[in-house]
Design an enzyme around this catalytic site. Structure first.
Site, mmCIF file in Angstrom:
data_model
loop_
_atom_site.group_PDB
_atom_site.id
_atom_site.type_symbol
_atom_site.label_atom_id
_atom_site.label_comp_id
_atom_site.label_asym_id
_atom_site.label_seq_id
_atom_site.Cartn_x
_atom_site.Cartn_y
_atom_site.Cartn_z
ATOM 1 N N LEU A 138 0.832 -1.204 0.000
ATOM 2 C CA LEU A 138 0.000 0.000 0.000
ATOM 3 C C LEU A 138 0.861 1.245 0.000
ATOM 4 O O LEU A 138 1.992 1.230 0.424
ATOM 5 C CB LEU A 138 -0.897 0.011 1.234
ATOM 6 C CG LEU A 138 -1.987 -1.052 1.280
ATOM 7 C CD1 LEU A 138 -2.771 -0.884 2.544
ATOM 8 C CD2 LEU A 138 -2.896 -0.923 0.095
ATOM 9 N N ASP A 139 0.258 2.330 -0.453
ATOM 10 C CA ASP A 139 0.921 3.619 -0.506
ATOM 11 C C ASP A 139 0.786 4.292 0.856
ATOM 12 O O ASP A 139 -0.038 3.915 1.672
ATOM 13 C CB ASP A 139 0.206 4.452 -1.577
ATOM 14 C CG ASP A 139 1.075 5.551 -2.083
ATOM 15 O OD1 ASP A 139 0.609 6.330 -2.900
ATOM 16 O OD2 ASP A 139 2.240 5.604 -1.632
ATOM 17 N N SER A 140 1.585 5.350 1.092
ATOM 18 C CA SER A 140 1.457 6.042 2.378
ATOM 19 C C SER A 140 0.105 6.719 2.502
ATOM 20 O O SER A 140 -0.457 6.825 3.597
ATOM 21 C CB SER A 140 2.592 7.050 2.552
ATOM 22 O OG SER A 140 2.705 7.855 1.409
#
Lengths: 98, 103
Positions: free
Chosen positions: A53-55
């Site tokens: 996942l992205d931040s």
């Protein structure tokens, strides 16, 4: 006499929620995120390393925690909630988690 | 080395900006379905600049984003009642254990 010795006008004791319930609800919230693959989700998944996942996705998930457990999570603490065990730990220990 | 530190600090700033923007969007758009639409739009705007590598360009984008957030933030954001910005903060502090009220 039911009032004898009871501090009924002060803040009631907040116990929070049990670890197991916290784990169940945290997993449910992470699963509800559209970018999460539920097959890869385990008890010890790291959001960025294991689930890819992205931040910003992590920010969305933390916001989900805030809404589900009715918590106030300050920014510094929210930076550290980057994996399922960290989140479960935080929620289970928080006295005001509903 | 310091470049990584700068990128890290910028990442944190972007995350906090996104977090505050999401909360204030929820304050403006109180119902869930329109909120999800607005949140998707916000996320798309953030994703447009996802691959920028130049540190100064990122800095400029963050400054622009924060200025825009200042313009559009909600005047009375909702806060969890017991939180420091909430309504019941320190309203009924728990009494010390040795105090008992007798009636």
């Amino acid at each position: 006499w039911g009032l004898l010795g009871r501090r009924w006008m002060s803040a009631p004791a907040q116990d929070g929620i049990s670890e197991k319930e916290a784990l169940d609800r945290v997993m449910m919230i992470v699963k509800a995120h559209p970018k999460v693959n539920p097959a890869k989700l385990t008890q010890s998944s790291h959001f960025m390393n294991d689930l890819g996942l992205d931040s910003l996705d992590v920010v969305e998930i933390v916001m989900g925690f805030e809404e589900e457990f009715v918590l106030y999570i300050p920014d510094e603490v929210a930076d550290k909630l980057v994996s399922v065990p960290a989140a479960v730990d935080f929620v289970a220990k928080h006295p005001k988690a509903k | 080395a310091s470049l990584a530190a700068r990128r890290d600090a910028q990442r944190r700033r972007v995350c906090r900006l996104y977090r505050k923007a999401l909360h204030h969007t929820l304050d403006w758009v109180i119902f869930r379905e329109p909120f999800y639409k607005e949140a998707s739009k916000l996320r798309a705007r953030f994703d447009v600049n996802k691959d920028v590598v130049d540190v100064d360009a990122i800095e400029r984008l963050i400054v622009k984003g924060e200025a825009e957030f200042k313009k559009f933030q909600h005047p009375e954001p909702y806060a969890v009642p017991w939180s420091p910005e909430g309504v019941t903060y320190a309203r009924n502090p728990p009494l010390p254990a040795e105090v008992c009220i007798f009636y």
